[in-house]
Design an enzyme around this catalytic site. Sequence first.
Site, PDB file in Angstrom:
ATOM      1  N   TYR A 150      59.275  34.233  54.977  1.00  0.00           N
ATOM      2  CA  TYR A 150      57.897  33.750  55.042  1.00  0.00           C
ATOM      3  C   TYR A 150      57.866  32.469  55.865  1.00  0.00           C
ATOM      4  O   TYR A 150      58.828  31.698  55.869  1.00  0.00           O
ATOM      5  CB  TYR A 150      57.347  33.491  53.627  1.00  0.00           C
ATOM      6  CG  TYR A 150      55.911  33.037  53.636  1.00  0.00           C
ATOM      7  CD1 TYR A 150      54.939  33.805  54.276  1.00  0.00           C
ATOM      8  CD2 TYR A 150      55.534  31.842  53.052  1.00  0.00           C
ATOM      9  CE1 TYR A 150      53.626  33.386  54.332  1.00  0.00           C
ATOM     10  CE2 TYR A 150      54.223  31.413  53.089  1.00  0.00           C
ATOM     11  CZ  TYR A 150      53.276  32.189  53.739  1.00  0.00           C
ATOM     12  OH  TYR A 150      51.981  31.769  53.810  1.00  0.00           O
ATOM     13  N   TYR A 160      54.499  26.250  47.831  1.00  0.00           N
ATOM     14  CA  TYR A 160      55.583  27.218  47.979  1.00  0.00           C
ATOM     15  C   TYR A 160      56.906  26.641  47.486  1.00  0.00           C
ATOM     16  O   TYR A 160      57.881  27.359  47.291  1.00  0.00           O
ATOM     17  CB  TYR A 160      55.691  27.668  49.437  1.00  0.00           C
ATOM     18  CG  TYR A 160      56.330  29.020  49.620  1.00  0.00           C
ATOM     19  CD1 TYR A 160      55.735  30.177  49.123  1.00  0.00           C
ATOM     20  CD2 TYR A 160      57.540  29.148  50.299  1.00  0.00           C
ATOM     21  CE1 TYR A 160      56.323  31.422  49.298  1.00  0.00           C
ATOM     22  CE2 TYR A 160      58.131  30.391  50.481  1.00  0.00           C
ATOM     23  CZ  TYR A 160      57.517  31.524  49.972  1.00  0.00           C
ATOM     24  OH  TYR A 160      58.107  32.759  50.149  1.00  0.00           O
TER      25      TYR A 160
END
EC number: 1.3.1.9
Length: 272
Positions: A150, A160
């Site tokens: 990602y 994240y």
Amino acid sequence: MSYNLLKGKRGIIFGALNEHSIAWKVAERAYEEGATFVLTNAPIALRMGELNDLAAKTGSQIIGADATSIDDLNNLVEKSMEILGGKIDFVLHSIGMSVNVRKGKHYTDSNYDFTTKGWDISAVSFHKVMNVLYNKKAMSEWGSIVALTYMAAQRVFPDYNDMADNKAYLESIARSFGYFFGRDYKVRVNTISQSPTATTAGSGVKGFDGFIEYAEKMSPLGNATALECADYTITLFSDLTKKVTLQNLFHDGGFSNMGVSDPVMDKFLGEE
């Protein structure tokens, strides 16, 4: 629609958990394209039982393996070659986990035992998988190894957390090990940087629903779905991409090259 892109090819697919998993979709598409493969996940994931449905649907066998254990991986690769009747043509690494995220630890207040566990599972496991495949000479010439990543590896997505670091580490391993795999065995190694996707892992990130909507508005083609990611993965397993290696390939509807989009600007200017 099937194109027989993987007819006669043999593989190992790590990380299918349920029908929302990208790895699950890859397995379904690989089967449709003519491949045979072994499914594998950690023993704790196998106890959830859903993988049996995928195995039945695709005529596959399941071998439990802790991807952080060299012994488990040795067993997995040996048994896979026995079951499939030869060397491996493709491997999908779809593994990621942050204990800090699960336990609600903020990035600025990490538990470093959790950090170590997270990068072992999410990144070092990829090195270990390739280590075993490389040293056992288990991959066919012109085989393909793909890991899912990602773009938090390149840009800041505050919630994240340390998964961003894990993905950066994963991508570096792909390049570094990919060089030796290409040089010595003509095997290609790539990562796919996928749009935010509503999988079990992705949904654990704080504010995920809002971010999916933001990415949708930022991307000229919209977010890529799990099934669309599976389709892209199949092309990388096929013979159509034999000279693509050491790449981090963005599969995100164009998000990665955007600065701002009209829909996002309209939202801030109150013109919705």
